[in-house]
Design a protein around this motif. Structure first.
Motif, short mmCIF file in Angstrom:
data_model
loop_
_atom_site.label_atom_id
_atom_site.label_comp_id
_atom_site.label_asym_id
_atom_site.label_seq_id
_atom_site.Cartn_x
_atom_site.Cartn_y
_atom_site.Cartn_z
N ARG A 181 13.54 2.13 -17.70
CA ARG A 181 14.39 1.05 -18.12
C ARG A 181 14.17 0.65 -19.57
O ARG A 181 15.09 0.27 -20.27
N THR A 611 -3.72 -3.84 -6.46
CA THR A 611 -2.50 -3.90 -7.27
C THR A 611 -1.96 -2.49 -7.48
O THR A 611 -0.76 -2.23 -7.31
N ASP A 615 1.54 -0.75 -6.24
CA ASP A 615 2.44 -0.10 -7.19
C ASP A 615 2.87 1.26 -6.68
O ASP A 615 4.05 1.60 -6.66
N GLN A 618 5.17 0.88 -3.52
CA GLN A 618 6.53 0.41 -3.82
C GLN A 618 7.31 1.47 -4.56
O GLN A 618 8.53 1.60 -4.38
N LEU A 638 1.28 -1.09 2.56
CA LEU A 638 1.88 -2.40 2.33
C LEU A 638 1.66 -3.30 3.53
O LEU A 638 1.38 -4.50 3.38
N ARG A 642 -0.17 -6.85 3.17
CA ARG A 642 0.49 -8.10 3.51
C ARG A 642 -0.26 -8.84 4.61
O ARG A 642 -0.39 -10.06 4.56
N ARG A 645 -3.35 -10.36 3.01
CA ARG A 645 -3.09 -11.44 2.04
C ARG A 645 -2.38 -12.63 2.64
O ARG A 645 -2.37 -13.71 2.07
N GLY A 646 -1.71 -12.42 3.78
CA GLY A 646 -0.96 -13.50 4.37
C GLY A 646 0.49 -13.51 3.94
O GLY A 646 1.18 -14.51 4.09
N ASP A 647 0.97 -12.39 3.38
CA ASP A 647 2.35 -12.33 2.93
C ASP A 647 3.28 -11.94 4.07
O ASP A 647 2.86 -11.40 5.09
N SER A 648 4.59 -12.16 3.85
CA SER A 648 5.59 -11.78 4.83
C SER A 648 5.84 -10.28 4.82
O SER A 648 5.55 -9.61 3.85
N ARG A 784 -6.48 -13.39 1.39
CA ARG A 784 -6.46 -14.80 1.78
C ARG A 784 -6.50 -15.04 3.28
O ARG A 784 -7.27 -15.85 3.79
N ARG A 809 -8.02 -20.61 -12.37
CA ARG A 809 -7.23 -19.95 -13.40
C ARG A 809 -6.13 -20.91 -13.78
O ARG A 809 -5.29 -21.23 -12.96
N THR A 810 -6.15 -21.43 -14.95
CA THR A 810 -5.09 -22.36 -15.33
C THR A 810 -4.20 -21.71 -16.38
O THR A 810 -4.61 -20.81 -17.09
N ARG A 811 -3.02 -22.18 -16.44
CA ARG A 811 -2.05 -21.64 -17.37
C ARG A 811 -2.51 -21.88 -18.80
O ARG A 811 -2.12 -21.19 -19.72
N ASN A 816 -6.13 -15.50 -19.44
CA ASN A 816 -6.45 -15.44 -18.01
C ASN A 816 -7.89 -14.99 -17.74
O ASN A 816 -8.16 -14.23 -16.81
#
Lengths: 877, 90
Positions: A181, A611, A615, A618, A638, A642, A645-648, A784, A809-811, A816
Motif C-alpha cells: 500500500r 505480536t 501478524d 492475519q 489466533l 484471543r 488475552r480475553g479478546d473476542s 490478561r 504506560r502513559t501517553r 513508550n
C-alpha cells in the motif's frame, strides 16, 4: 502503440481538460521515485475516460525532463499474448535488454533481467503498462513482481486499467492488493463536467445543448461526436464512430473491416494481401481520423472505436477476412506473428484444422511462460474441436488442460478432465500415462482435503505399472505412496517405501523423484523422532536448489520447518521457516510462503513473540489464495491468543480450525488444534463441551509416535480433572507436570524458551514465590484472561501479594519506555557504562544490557550516542 | 469489519490536554491507527482518568493491538460489541 502526433493524422488533438490535478499527482510520484524510492501509480476509469491521453501527456513531460519511457499494452486478443507488454517494451528499448529477452529465457530470469535494467544507474525509467484488465497471467505476475520490488529503484511504474471491467474475482484485483500500500498512488479519472463539455464543443465551433446529457461527459464519446460534425447527436458511441466513418466510401470501409478484426493494429503489408485498394483509400481513412498510422501499421484511434466497428462486420465477411489475414501471416514465415495472434485469427475464421494445430502450440508457449489462464484458454479452444483427433492426442490435450486448470485453482474441472483422460489411457492400454493420471488425481484430491480419495488413486497408480517392473512411473508412484503414508503418520512404512522409490529413481537418474523421495524419508524420520532425518531433508533441499526445482525446494524447506516444529525446537524451526518463506516470497510462490507463515505463527506463539505471531496469522488469513488447509495453523494461533488475552473471536477461530482439521484426517493437525480448544475451554469456562473431543484426540495421539502431542493432550485431560496418568511416551515437561513436579517442569520449559508453558507450570507449584513469578510472566506476555483466572485460583489457595499488572504506560511518554527503561536511558545519556548503571540501580549487568537493547529498539537508535541525542531532544521537546 | 470495545488501564492517569499538544496527540493516534485499518470512534474515561473504554471499528482484535503498540497505548481487553439502543424498540 502510440499515435503519432502528426496533425495530419490527428485533426482533433486538444489539450486535456480537468486533468491538471492528476498530472500533478503523477509529477509528485515521479519526483518521489527519483529520490530513490520507486513508486507505482494505478490509473483507472471507465473505457474512453482518457487514461491513455493522460499518460501520453505525462510521458512527454517525463521525457523532456530526461527520463526514459518504456511502454507496453495488454492485448484485446481473444487470448492475449503471454508477456505481450514485456516483449513490446524490450523490443522498443533495444540493445542488450532486447537481445536478452528475445533469447526467450525462462520467466524468472526474464523478470530479473527487467529489474536489472531498472536498477542500472542512468536516467530514471518510467514504465507504462496499459489496459491491465486484459493482462495475461505472465504480465500479472510481472506487475506483482515489479510492484513488490520497485522500492529501491528510481523507477515509476504506471498501470492503467478499466475498473468497470473488473469483476469481483478478476485476477488483477489480487495483484493490486498484493502490491504494498505504501508506495502506490491511485488515480481514478472522472467524467468531464458540463462546463468542460461545453468548452470542447466551443473549440470545435459547435454548440450542442444536449451533448453533455447524452455523453454523460465521457471524453471519447464527446470527441467522436464533435469530430463527426453535422446536426443531431448520434445516440450511442457506436453510432458516433459510424458517423465519423460515414464520410468514407465502400472500399475504404473494407479497410476498416480488416483493421477492426486485428487488435491492436494491422500491418500495411497484411492489409494489402486481404483488401484490394490503392493508397487513396488509406489516406482517406487517416484523414478523417478514423484510423491512425503507427509504425507502419494501421489502427483505430481507440479500442472503443475498433469494437464498435467490429460489431458491424457481418459474420461471413469476418470469417473470410480472418482467413485471409491468417494465410498472409503464415506465408510470411515463423516470425511474422506470435502464435497467439494466429490462434485469434484461426478462431475468427472458424478454421478448425488450423486451430487444432495452432492452439496447443500457443497453450504450450503460454504455459512455459507461466501464463496459465491463457494456456488453459488455448487448450480449451483446441479441445472444443478435438472430436476428429485420435484418442492419444485427445488424452494429451485433456491432460494439458487439466494441468493448467489445477494451476489456476480450478481443481474440480482439473479432476474432471483428468478422469476423462484416464478413461482414454485405460482403453488404449497406456499404463505409463494411466499411472501419471492417477497420481495427478491423487494430488488434486489432497488439495481438496479428500484424504481417502488421495490414497485410492495413489494405490491405483502403483498397481497399474507394478507388473511391468522398474520404471520412472513406478518410482514416482512409490514416492507418491510414501508421501501419502507420511501424511497419515504411518512413518515407518513411509520410510520403507521412500527408500524403495529412492533406489529406483537413482538407478534411472530421475533427479525430481530422488528429491521427492528424500523429502518423504527425511520428514518421516523426523516424525519418528530420529534426528538423522534432517540429513535426507537437507540433501533434498540442496539438490532441489541446485537443479532449480522450486516446488521441491519449498517442500523440503517447509518439511524441515514443520517437523522440527512438531518436536518443539521452536527457534530452529523458525530459522528453517524464515529461509523457506524468503525463498518463496522472492519467487512469488505465494501458497508455499503462506503455508510457511502459518507454521511460523505457531513457533512465534511458543517463543512468546505474540505480536509477530498475530501478524503472520492475519497475513495468511487475509490472503485470498489460501486454500482451506492452510488456515488451520493461523486460526488456532489466533484462537489461543484471543483466549489468553480475553479478546473476542475465540470460538469463531477455533471452531473453523477444528472443522478443517477433521476433514484432513491428519494427526498433526488434529493434535495441534484440540489442545488449543482445551486451553480455550478452560479459560472461557467451557470445559464440558470439549471433554469428549480431548479424550478422543488423546487416544488417537497414543497410536502415533509424537511425545509432545501425547503429552499436551494428557496434560489438558489432567487439568480438566480426568484421572489420567502420564503416559510413558509423554514428553518430559508434561509428564513432570502431571506427576506434580511443577518446578522441574518449569525449568525444562524455561530452557526450551517457552514462557507461557513455563508460567503455567510455575503457577501449578505449591511455592508461592514461583506462583507469583508465573503470574508476572502472564502479565508480561499480555495474557490478561489467563492472569485473571490464575490469580483467582491463587487467591483461593491463600497466596497473597499477587503482582497486579504491567508497568504504567502513559501517553505522555512518547517513546513508550517503561519506568526502568527511562532510568537506564537517563544514565546512558549521562555517559555511564553498563556496569556503572548496574551498580547504581542495583540490578545485574545482564539485565542492564537487556534494558539497553530494548531502549535502542524503541527509540530506533543504532547506538548509545544516538539514543543519548534522542533523549536530549525528548527532554527539551 | 466489526465494532469493538477496548478496555485500557493507565495507572498514572491518562493526560491529553485540551490544547494544541493534545490535538497533535490525537492526530498521531488516528494516523497510527490507519496503518492497521483501525478507526477510533470515541472513548469513555473514568473520572480518575485511570481507565478508558474505547469504541473502535476494526477488521479483527489483532489489528487493534497492533495499532495500540504502534501508538504506545495499552490494551487490556478487546471485545466485539453491537449497539443496543432503547429507541430500537419503539
Amino acid at each position: 502503440m502510440r499515435a503519432s502526433s502528426n496533425d495530419e493524422n490527428q485533426p482533433d488533438v486538444m489539450p486535456l481538460l480537468e486533468r491538471q490535478s492528476f498530472l500533478d499527482q503523477l509529477q509528485d510520484a515521479f519526483e518521489l521515485a527519483a529520490s530513490g524510492c520507486g513508486r507505482v501509480v494505478l490509473i483507472s476509469g471507465e473505457a474512453g475516460i482518457g487514461k491513455t491521453a493522460l499518460v501520453d501527456v505525462f510521458t512527454a513531460i517525463a521525457e523532456a525532463e530526461g527520463a526514459r519511457v518504456l511502454q507496453g499494452a495488454c492485448d484485446a486478443l481473444t487470448t492475449p499474448r503471454p508477456h505481450g507488454p514485456l516483449l513490446d517494451i524490450a523490443r522498443a528499448a533495444g540493445g542488450r535488454f532486447k537481445a536478452l529477452v528475445e533469447g526467450r529465457p525462462e520467466r524468472e530470469r526474464m523478470f530479473g533481467i527487467f529489474l536489472d535494467e531498472l536498477e542500472r544507474r542512468g536516467p530514471q525509467t518510467v514504465i507504462v503498462i496499459e489496459d491491465a484488465h486484459w493482462a495475461d497471467d505472465g504480465t500479472l505476475d510481472l506487475l506483482r513482481f515489479l510492484g513488490r520490488r520497485l522500492k529501491n529503484t528510481t523507477a515509476l511504474l504506471i498501470a492503467t486499467y478499466r475498473d468497470d471491467e473488473l469483476s469481483s474475482d478478476h485476477p488483477l484485483r489480487g495483484v493490486l492488493a498484493d502490491i504494498s500500500r505504501a508506495a502506490v498512488h491511485r488515480l481514478r479519472l472522472p467524467r468531464l463536467s458540463e462546463t468542460a463539455v461545453q468548452e470542447l464543443a466551443g473549440r470545435a465551433g459547435l454548440s450542442h445543448g444536449d451533448l453533455y446529457t447524452l455523453t454523460s461527459g465521457n471524453p471519447f464519446y464527446v470527441t467522436e461526436v464533435l469530430a463527426a460534425g453535422g446536426e443531431g447527436i448520434p445516440p450511442s458511441v457506436q453510432d458516433a464512430v459510424l458517423a465519423r466513418a460515414a464520410l468514407l466510401d465502400g472500399s475504404a470501409k473494407r479497410i476498416l473491416d480488416a483493421v477492426s478484426l486485428s487488435p491492436p493494429s494491422l500491418e500495411r503489408w497484411v492489409l494489402d494481401s486481404v483488401v484490394e485498394s490503392d493508397g487513396e483509400e488509406v489516406k482517406a481513412c487517416l484523414a478523417t481520423g478514423t484510423l491512425v498510422s503507427v509504425d507502419g501499421s494501421l489502427a483505430f484511434r481507440h479500442e472503443l472505436a475498433r469494437q464498435a466497428w467490429k460489431d458491424t462486420v457481418d459474420q461471413s465477411r469476418a470469417r473470410d477476412l480472418h482467413a485471409g489475414i491468417l494465410r498472409a501471416l503464415r506465408e510470411a514465415g515463423d516470425h511474422a506473428a506470435g502464435v497467439s495472434r494466429l490462434v485469434h485469427h484461426a478462431a475468427g475464421a472458424e478454421d478448425g484444422e488450423s486451430l487444432l494445430s495452432l492452439a496447443p502450440q500457443a497453450g504450450a508457449e503460454a504455459a512455459a511462460l507461466g501464463a496459465h489462464r491463457e494456456a488453459a484458454a488455448h487448450y480449451a479452444l483446441a479441445l472444443n474441436r478435438a472430436d476428429a483427433l485420435e484418442p492419444s492426442a485427445r488424452a494429451e490435450l485433456l491432460e494439458a488442460l487439466s494441468r493448467e486448470c489445477s494451476l489456476i485453482g480450478d481443481s474440480e474441472r482439473a479432476s474432471q478432465l483428468l478422469t476423462d483422460a484416464l478413461e482414454i489411457r485405460r482403453s488404449l492400454g497406456d499404463v505409463g500415462k494411466q499411472s501419471e493420471a492417477e497420481r495427478g488425481l491423487a494430488r488434486l484430491a489432497w488439495y481438496q482435503g479428500d484424504a481417502p480419495a488421495a490414497r485410492r488413486h495413489t494405490r491405483a497408480a502403483i498397481e497399474v505399472v507394478e507388473p511391468l517392473g522398474d520404471s520412472r512411473e513406478l518410482a514416482r508412484a512409490y514416492s507418491a505412496w510414501s508421501q501419502v503414508l507420511m501424511s497419515a503418520d504411518e512413518s515407518t512404512d513411509a520410510i520403507e517405501w521412500g527408500l524403495t522409490a529412492l533406489a529406483m529413481a537413482r538407478e534411472l537418474d530421475d533427479v525430481e523423484t530422488v528429491v521427492h523421495a528424500l523429502t518423504n524419508i527425511g520428514g518421516s524420520k523426523l516424525k519418528l523422532g530420529d534426528p538423522e532425518g534432517r540429513d535426507p531433508l537437507e540433501e533434498s533441499y540442496r539438490l532441489a536448489v541446485e537443479y532449480g526445482l522450486h516446488d521441491d525446494t519449498a517442500r523440503a524447506g517447509l518439511n524441515l520447518g514443520e517437523t522440527t516444529g512438531d518436536w518443539r525446537e521452536a527457534r530452529r524451526a523458525e530459522a528453517y521457516l524464515d529461509e523457506t518463506i524468503r525463498f518463496c516470497t522472492d519467487r512469488d510462490m505465494d501458497p508455499y510462503a503462506l503455508c510457511g507463515m502459518g507454521h511460523r505463527a505457531l513457533m512465534r506463539l511458543w517463543t512468546g513473540d505474540w505480536t509477530a505471531a498475530a501478524d503472520d496469522a492475519q497475513f495468511v488469513l487475509g490472503h485470498s489464495s489460501a486454500p482451506p488447509g492452510l488456515r488451520i495453523f493461523p486460526l488456532l494461533v489466533l484462537g489461543r491468543l484471543r483466549a489468553r488475552r480475553g479478546d473476542s473471536g475465540v470460538w469463531e477461530a477455533l471452531d473453523e480450525a477444528r472443522d478443517v482439521a477433521d476433514r484432513t484426517e491428519e494427526l498433526q493437525r488434529i493434535a495441534t488444534v484440540v489442545p488449543a480448544r482445551a486451553e480455550a475451554a478452560w479459560l472461557t469456562g467451557r470445559g464440558d463441551a470439549v471433554a469428549e473431543e480431548v479424550r478422543a484426540a488423546h487416544q488417537l495421539a497414543l497410536q502415533g509416535t509424537n511425545p509432545w502431542w501425547i503429552g499436551e493432550l494428557a496434560y489438558w485431560l489432567w487439568r480438566a480433572g480426568d484421572p489420567v496418568e502420564a503416559p510413558e511416551s509423554a514428553a518430559q515437561p508434561y509428564a513432570l507436570q502431571i506427576n506434580g513436579q511443577s518446578a522441574e517442569a518449569a525449568e525444562v520449559w524455561k530452557r526450551m524458551g517457552f514462557p507461557f508453558e513455563q508460567a503455567l507450570a510455575l503457577t501449578e507449584s505449591d511455592d508461592a514465590d514461583a506462583a507469583r513469578e508465573g503470574l508476572q510472566i502472564f502479565h508480561r506476555l499480555g495474557a490478561r484472561r489467563v492472569a485473571d483466572v490464575v490469580a483467582a485460583h491463587l487467591k483461593a489457595r491463600g497466596v497473597d501479594r499477587l503482582p497486579r499488572g504491567p508497568r504504567a504506560r502513559t501517553r505522555s511518554n512518547p517513546a513508550n519506555l517503561t519506568r526502568r527503561q527511562e532510568q537506564v536511558l537517563g544514565f546512558l545519556a549521562d555517559g555511564l557504562s553498563n556496569p556503572e548503571i548496574a551498580r547504581r540501580l542495583r540490578i545485574s549487568r545482564k539485565t542492564v544490557e537487556h534494558h539497553v537493547s530494548a531502549v535502542l529498539a524503541k527509540l530506533g537508535a543504532g547506538s548509545r550516542g544516538e539514543a543519548a541525542a534522542i533523549a536530549r531532544d525528548l527532554d527539551s521537546g | 469489519m466489526a465494532r469493538y470495545l477496548i478496555e485500557r488501564t493507565f495507572p498514572d492517569g491518562l493526560a491529553i490536554p485540551i490544547n494544541a499538544d493534545g490535538a497533535a496527540s490525537c492526530c498521531a493516534v488516528v494516523k497510527g491507527n490507519a496503518e492497521s485499518d483501525v478507526t477510533w470512534v470515541h472513548s469513555y474515561v473514568t473520572p480518575d482518568r485511570k481507565r478508558t473504554f474505547c469504541i473502535y471499528d476494526a477488521p479483527n482484535p489483532e489489528a487493534i493491538r497492533r495499532a495500540g503498540e504502534l501508538n504506545g497505548l495499552p490494551v487490556d481487553r478487546v471485545t466485539e460489541v453491537r449497539v443496543l439502543d432503547p429507541y430500537f424498540y419503539w
